[in-house]
Design a protein around this motif. Structure first.
Motif, PDB file in Angstrom:
ATOM      1  N   ILE A 132      34.970  -1.883  16.379  1.00 35.67           N
ATOM      2  CA  ILE A 132      34.778  -1.153  15.124  1.00 35.67           C
ATOM      3  C   ILE A 132      36.076  -1.121  14.321  1.00 35.67           C
ATOM      4  CG2 ILE A 132      34.364   1.143  14.131  1.00 35.67           C
ATOM      5  CD1 ILE A 132      31.781  -0.150  14.958  1.00 35.67           C
ATOM      6  N   MET A 133      37.210  -0.901  14.995  1.00 36.47           N
ATOM      7  CA  MET A 133      38.495  -0.852  14.296  1.00 36.47           C
ATOM      8  C   MET A 133      38.870  -2.222  13.734  1.00 36.47           C
ATOM      9  SD  MET A 133      38.940   2.313  14.473  1.00 36.47           S
ATOM     10  CE  MET A 133      40.574   2.630  13.792  1.00 36.47           C
ATOM     11  N   LYS A 165      37.872  -4.514   6.422  1.00 35.82           N
ATOM     12  CA  LYS A 165      37.192  -3.787   5.342  1.00 35.82           C
ATOM     13  C   LYS A 165      35.678  -4.043   5.340  1.00 35.82           C
ATOM     14  CE  LYS A 165      41.329  -3.749   2.433  1.00 35.82           C
ATOM     15  NZ  LYS A 165      41.779  -2.490   3.065  1.00 35.82           N
ATOM     16  N   GLN A 166      35.118  -4.259   6.534  1.00 39.47           N
ATOM     17  CA  GLN A 166      33.680  -4.436   6.664  1.00 39.47           C
ATOM     18  C   GLN A 166      32.969  -3.139   7.052  1.00 39.47           C
ATOM     19  OE1 GLN A 166      34.277  -8.247   9.203  1.00 39.47           O
ATOM     20  NE2 GLN A 166      32.314  -8.545   8.187  1.00 39.47           N
ATOM     21  N   VAL A 177      24.750  -1.524  17.982  1.00 40.75           N
ATOM     22  CA  VAL A 177      23.740  -2.051  17.055  1.00 40.75           C
ATOM     23  C   VAL A 177      24.360  -2.276  15.676  1.00 40.75           C
ATOM     24  CG1 VAL A 177      21.488  -1.654  15.995  1.00 40.75           C
ATOM     25  CG2 VAL A 177      21.902  -0.881  18.340  1.00 40.75           C
ATOM     26  N   ILE A 178      25.220  -1.359  15.252  1.00 39.61           N
ATOM     27  CA  ILE A 178      25.900  -1.507  13.963  1.00 39.61           C
ATOM     28  C   ILE A 178      26.807  -2.743  13.967  1.00 39.61           C
ATOM     29  CG2 ILE A 178      27.657  -0.471  12.463  1.00 39.61           C
ATOM     30  CD1 ILE A 178      26.399   2.265  13.134  1.00 39.61           C
ATOM     31  N   ILE A 179      27.513  -2.976  15.047  1.00 38.85           N
ATOM     32  CA  ILE A 179      28.363  -4.167  15.165  1.00 38.85           C
ATOM     33  C   ILE A 179      27.524  -5.432  15.011  1.00 38.85           C
ATOM     34  CG2 ILE A 179      29.720  -5.531  16.827  1.00 38.85           C
ATOM     35  CD1 ILE A 179      30.769  -2.774  17.887  1.00 38.85           C
ATOM     36  N   THR A 229      28.007  -8.146  11.862  1.00 38.94           N
ATOM     37  CA  THR A 229      28.476  -9.500  12.181  1.00 38.94           C
ATOM     38  C   THR A 229      27.363 -10.538  12.190  1.00 38.94           C
ATOM     39  OG1 THR A 229      28.186  -9.154  14.566  1.00 38.94           O
ATOM     40  CG2 THR A 229      30.335  -8.558  13.603  1.00 38.94           C
ATOM     41  N   GLY A 230      26.124 -10.088  12.372  1.00 34.12           N
ATOM     42  CA  GLY A 230      25.020 -11.037  12.498  1.00 34.12           C
ATOM     43  C   GLY A 230      25.040 -11.781  13.815  1.00 34.12           C
TER      44      GLY A 230
END
Length: 316
Positions: free
Chosen positions: A51-52, A58-59, A144-146, A150-151
């Motif tokens: 996440i960091m 800046k995503q 799930v957010i990652i 990133t797809g």
């Protein structure tokens, strides 16, 4: 009493490493310093670092809400819970592992986006940011957010962003159908009898606890954190800044004092998954560590780590 491997470092240098007991009791295969162990919740520090890394690109912003990335998440909750809340366990989202309906789901393959629906409608335990309560649900959602940002699958992002750059060749995400060379089997004690541990399908713990590794790979990880190899100093300092005096991002934080009166910051985590326990303790000020991995779910890791620190710092 102990079945696993241990590494101790001082000032960024290994001063002790050894392995004990059996990786496989049935075939009397010994553990060694390259044996792979499931590390359970020590996975969270890797998820927080991903996440960091996205933040530095800046995503993502720590003030963003769950629904900014998962619009299907119930808006009455997801619209007010921030990424910071998830990372720091201050979201109020209940612990999904303790839910009765989880007992069957933890033993089968699960789609992570669908899996969230098991707990996303539950009432919050408290209003976001009002208190801290540890919950695996937070780090499951972060995974799930990652993947959405990133797809790519979480395991691939880990490999490309952390394991490959650091040369962590003996680390990865557990797949229960995969034949993994030199991996320990997990054991537990039931009524003082050692038995084979039940095998969770690790899709049920996902980004909250499904990594395997070795003591030497985790030492590489420690050095990278301390030297800002992966993330910059600002990001690292945020990760080891305690919220409600005890938890950063993926790390528990303890302020301690040596026998000589000098103070130090201990950051790290413990992990537990059926048959395995893990501990990573790092002293920020002098880049020292105790790393313990075992495959018989020994409950005394923190006591062992404290005893080791008393020896190396002559704090007895």
């Amino acid at each position: 009493m102990f079945n696993g491997s241990v590494l101790v470092s001082m000032n960024g240098k290994i001063v002790y490493k050894n392995a004990f007991g059996f990786a496989n009791i049935e075939h009397e295969i010994l553990n060694n310093t390259e044996t792979k162990f499931e590390i359970g919740s020590c996975t969270k520090q890797f998820t927080a670092t991903l996440i960091m890394l996205l933040k530095e690109k800046k995503q993502i912003s720590l003030d963003d809400k769950i629904t900014d990335y998962l619009p299907e998440y119930p808006s009455d909750k997801g619209g007010k819970i921030t990424i910071h809340n998830l990372l720091s366990h201050t979201s109020g989202i209940p612990e999904y592992v303790e839910l009765p309906e989880m007992q069957c789901l933890l033993f089968r393959e699960n789609n992570s986006s669908e899996f969230m629906k098991v707990f996303w409608d539950l009432d919050l335990n408290f209003e976001p940011s009002s208190e801290l309560r540890y919950s695996n649900s937070n780090y499951f959602i972060l995974g799930v957010i990652i993947e959405r940002i990133t797809g790519k699958p979480y395991a691939q992002v880990l490999q490309e962003s952390i394991f490959n750059p650091l040369g962590m060749k003996n680390s990865g995400v557990i797949k229960i159908t995969e034949i993994l060379k030199n991996k320990a089997y997990g054991y537990i004690k039931l009524d003082d009898t050692l038995t084979v541990a039940p095998c969770w399908n690790t899709s049920g713990v996902f980004s909250a606890g499904n990594i395997y590794s070795t003591i030497e790979d985790l030492f590489k990880w420690q050095l990278a954190l301390q030297s800002n190899t992966l993330i910059n100093k600002e990001s690292f300092d945020i990760m080891v800044t305690p919220n409600f005096s005890r938890y950063g991002y993926g790390f528990a934080i303890l302020n301690r004092t040596h026998k000589d009166g000098s103070k130090y910051t201990l950051y790290g985590h413990e992990g537990g998954i059926p048959g395995f326990r893990s501990l990573i303790n790092i002293i920020k000020e002098d880049n020292s560590s105790v790393i313990i991995l075992d495959n018989n779910q020994n409950p005394n890791h923190f006591k062992i780590a404290n005893a080791i620190r008393k020896i190396v710092y002559e704090d007895n």
